[in-house]
Design an enzyme around this catalytic site. Structure first.
Site, PDB file in Angstrom:
ATOM      1  N   LYS A  76       0.858  -1.190   0.000  1.00 48.75           N
ATOM      2  CA  LYS A  76       0.000   0.000   0.000  1.00 48.75           C
ATOM      3  C   LYS A  76       0.889   1.234   0.000  1.00 48.75           C
ATOM      4  CE  LYS A  76      -3.898   2.131   2.490  1.00 48.75           C
ATOM      5  NZ  LYS A  76      -4.879   2.003   3.596  1.00 48.75           N
ATOM      6  N   SER A 151      -9.851   2.213   2.557  1.00 48.73           N
ATOM      7  CA  SER A 151      -8.943   2.922   1.683  1.00 48.73           C
ATOM      8  C   SER A 151      -7.922   2.005   1.002  1.00 48.73           C
ATOM      9  CB  SER A 151      -8.190   3.984   2.497  1.00 48.73           C
ATOM     10  OG  SER A 151      -7.401   3.371   3.503  1.00 48.73           O
ATOM     11  N   SER A 175     -10.389  -0.085   6.784  1.00 53.59           N
ATOM     12  CA  SER A 175      -9.772  -0.019   5.452  1.00 53.59           C
ATOM     13  C   SER A 175      -9.050  -1.266   4.966  1.00 53.59           C
ATOM     14  CB  SER A 175      -8.807   1.161   5.382  1.00 53.59           C
ATOM     15  OG  SER A 175      -9.539   2.327   5.154  1.00 53.59           O
TER      16      SER A 175
HETATM   17  N1  GLN Z   1     -13.523   4.709   5.867  1.00 57.87           N
HETATM   18  C1  GLN Z   1     -12.960   5.180   7.091  1.00 57.87           C
HETATM   19  C2  GLN Z   1     -12.543   6.626   6.940  1.00 57.87           C
HETATM   20  O1  GLN Z   1     -12.813   7.168   5.952  1.00 57.87           O
HETATM   21  C3  GLN Z   1     -11.827   4.307   7.509  1.00 57.87           C
HETATM   22  C4  GLN Z   1     -10.593   4.541   6.732  1.00 57.87           C
HETATM   23  C5  GLN Z   1      -9.457   3.692   7.171  1.00 57.87           C
HETATM   24  O2  GLN Z   1      -9.637   2.662   7.829  1.00 57.87           O
HETATM   25  N2  GLN Z   1      -8.263   4.136   6.840  1.00 57.87           N
HETATM   26  O3  GLN Z   1     -11.950   7.199   7.788  1.00 57.87           O
END
Ligand code: GLN
Length: 490
Positions: A76, A151, A175
């Protein structure tokens, strides 16, 4: 080789069926063919990957191979990797070449793994759909009009479409698990503190946790010992010996107590998702598990609590991007404050700006007690609910997400709708618990459904056992998109 297990790849390398250079070339070719459609990778650098691959081949020739030696892994783009472009999905870092390796990257390097490239992600990991990436959205291999989740959507897509045998992700509020669910793969968010955050670009430090994404629980069990481990450079890293995460995989599940939190089966969740979860529970009963109903009474508060705490931490973490030291610098400025303002205005996207504004607001003098402090207190109650539930069961199960993958653009203009798609994953991060998602069905449109398994602190080996036994009895984890994949060969 497409979708082969890590063990199979490792054996193929050991027996000389193929070299790491050949294996890496195979995946680089898949990326070259399919990435223009899927947008799963931000950076591919064949020369660097192949240099690592031939070093891995040399290591093996000298008899110094470890289980992951020569296996390509997609990283990532939140993990700093020395001499690699490391963007975190943002214009702010779109020219940033990292001068150092994150702890996780160091560990993969010393395990002999090959860095296959850096995967696309929501900007600074803020999002649930990959649509906030400066580099454009990732497409879901099951239906390219749909999001892969976020994400860590680039990593999920890479594994699901067979562009990489496995990948890394990070999970602040879901995410790793939600994109795993949306693309039909497996993902594990470990107990907070198990995987060092050193060199993992910070979003919300008390919630961020790196973890593996792959084709099966068995594969995740092979990746965990590489990712986990104490690191003095992260003050929240836990000083515990690295476990053998494969040790319990073969254990039968008789006697396992599965807790079903009633709040996880709430209205608003797709009936097809609920049905698939119920079917998997029936499968678990066949495997010898018993079911207990439990309750997490403060679950409903987790989304509002998260959207106070995560932006608060983000606003502080992102203050380092000032256009002075590194990152985007505006060409337009007369004064120092104009340099800050213009660099940040140009470098950050809309979602990141929204979070910085919310975060600065809840931390501000008049509102700190009303929002930030209150949210911290509620976070404690949410964590206590889990402790109470685990007095009656070994693992918790429920859906990973209330729906299957949604259409690109469907929620991007409605942040609250987007935030609500994390309703089942966020509480786990607030409590610092380990959580994973494994495929457990397909909806009528042929889109994957994820089963979430939540364990008590440090129970990753048990969760992997629970997931693996299900995967021995079912084949949901082997289903692949008809457009980009083929059935698993092994
Ligand atoms: N969807 C969540 C957010 O927008 C979690 C994102 C994540 O786990 N990095 O913050």
């Amino acid at each position: 080789m497409l979708h082969a297990s890590l063990k199979t790849l490792s054996q193929g390398l050991a027996s000389g069926k193929y070299s790491s250079v050949e294996l890496t070339q195979y995946f680089l070719r898949r990326i070259e063919q399919l990435n223009p459609t899927l947008n799963s990778f931000i950076t591919v650098d064949a020369q660097k990957s192949l240099a690592q691959a031939s070093a891995a081949d040399a290591q093996r020739a000298q008899g110094r191979a470890q289980p992951l030696t020569g296996i390509p892994i997609a990283q990532k783009d939140i993990f700093c990797a020395k001499d690699w472009l490391t963007t975190c999905g943002s214009k702010m870092l779109s020219q940033f070449i990292s001068p150092y390796d994150a702890h996780v990257i160091e560990r993969f390097n010393s395990a002999g793994a090959v860095n296959l490239g850096k995967t696309n992600m929501d900007e600074f990991a803020m999002g649930s759909s990959n649509e906030t990436s400066f580099f454009g959205p990732v497409r879901n291999p099951w239906d390219t009009e749909r999001v892969p989740g976020g994400s860590s959507g680039g990593s999920a897509c890479a594994v699901a479409a067979g562009l990489a045998p496995a990948a890394t992700g990070t999970d602040t509020g879901g995410s790793i698990r939600q994109p795993a669910a949306f693309t039909g793969i497996c993902g594990l968010k470990p107990t907070y503190g198990l995987v060092s955050r050193y060199g993992m670009i910070a979003f919300a430090s008390s919630l961020d946790q790196g973890g593996p994404m792959g084709n099966s629980a068995e594969d995740l069990a092979m990746l965990m010992p590489v990712m986990a481990g104490f690191d003095a450079r992260d003050s929240t890293s836990l000083d515990r010996p690295v476990e053998d995460y494969e040790r319990d995989l073969a254990k039968p599940l008789s006697g396992l107590r599965i807790g079903l939190p009633k709040e996880f089966f709430a209205q608003g969740t797709s009936p097809e998702v609920l049905n698939a979860i119920e079917q998997s529970i029936v499968e678990y009963q066949k495997l010898g598990a018993s079911i207990v109903e439990v309750s997490l009474p403060n679950m409903a508060l987790s989304v509002p609590v998260y959207y106070v705490l995560a932006p608060a931490e983000a606003s502080s973490n992102l203050s380092r991007y000032d256009g002075v030291r590194y990152g985007h610098r505006s060409a337009q400025y007369q004064t120092l404050s104009e340099l800050y303002e213009n660099s940040r205005a140009e470098g950050f996207g809309a979602e990141v700006k929204r979070r910085i504004l919310i975060g600065a607001y809840v931390l501000s003098h008049g509102y700190y007690d009303a929002y930030y402090l209150r949210a911290q207190k509620l976070r404690r109650l949410i964590a206590q609910d889990f402790t109470d539930a685990f007095a009656h069961c070994d693992v918790l199960m429920g859906p990973t997400s209330p729906s299957t993958a949604f259409k690109l653009g469907e929620k991007s203009n409605d942040p609250v709708q987007m935030y609500l798609s994390d309703i089942y994953t966020i509480a786990v991060n607030l409590a610092g618990l380990p959580g994973m998602s494994i495929p457990c069905g397909l909806d009528k449109q042929g889109l994957p459904i994820g089963l979430q398994i939540i364990g008590n602190y440090f129970r990753e080996a048990q969760m992997l056992n629970v997931a693996h036994q299900y995967q021995l009895a079912t084949d949901w984890h082997q289903r692949r998109s008809p457009h980009f994949g083929e059935a698993l060969t092994s």
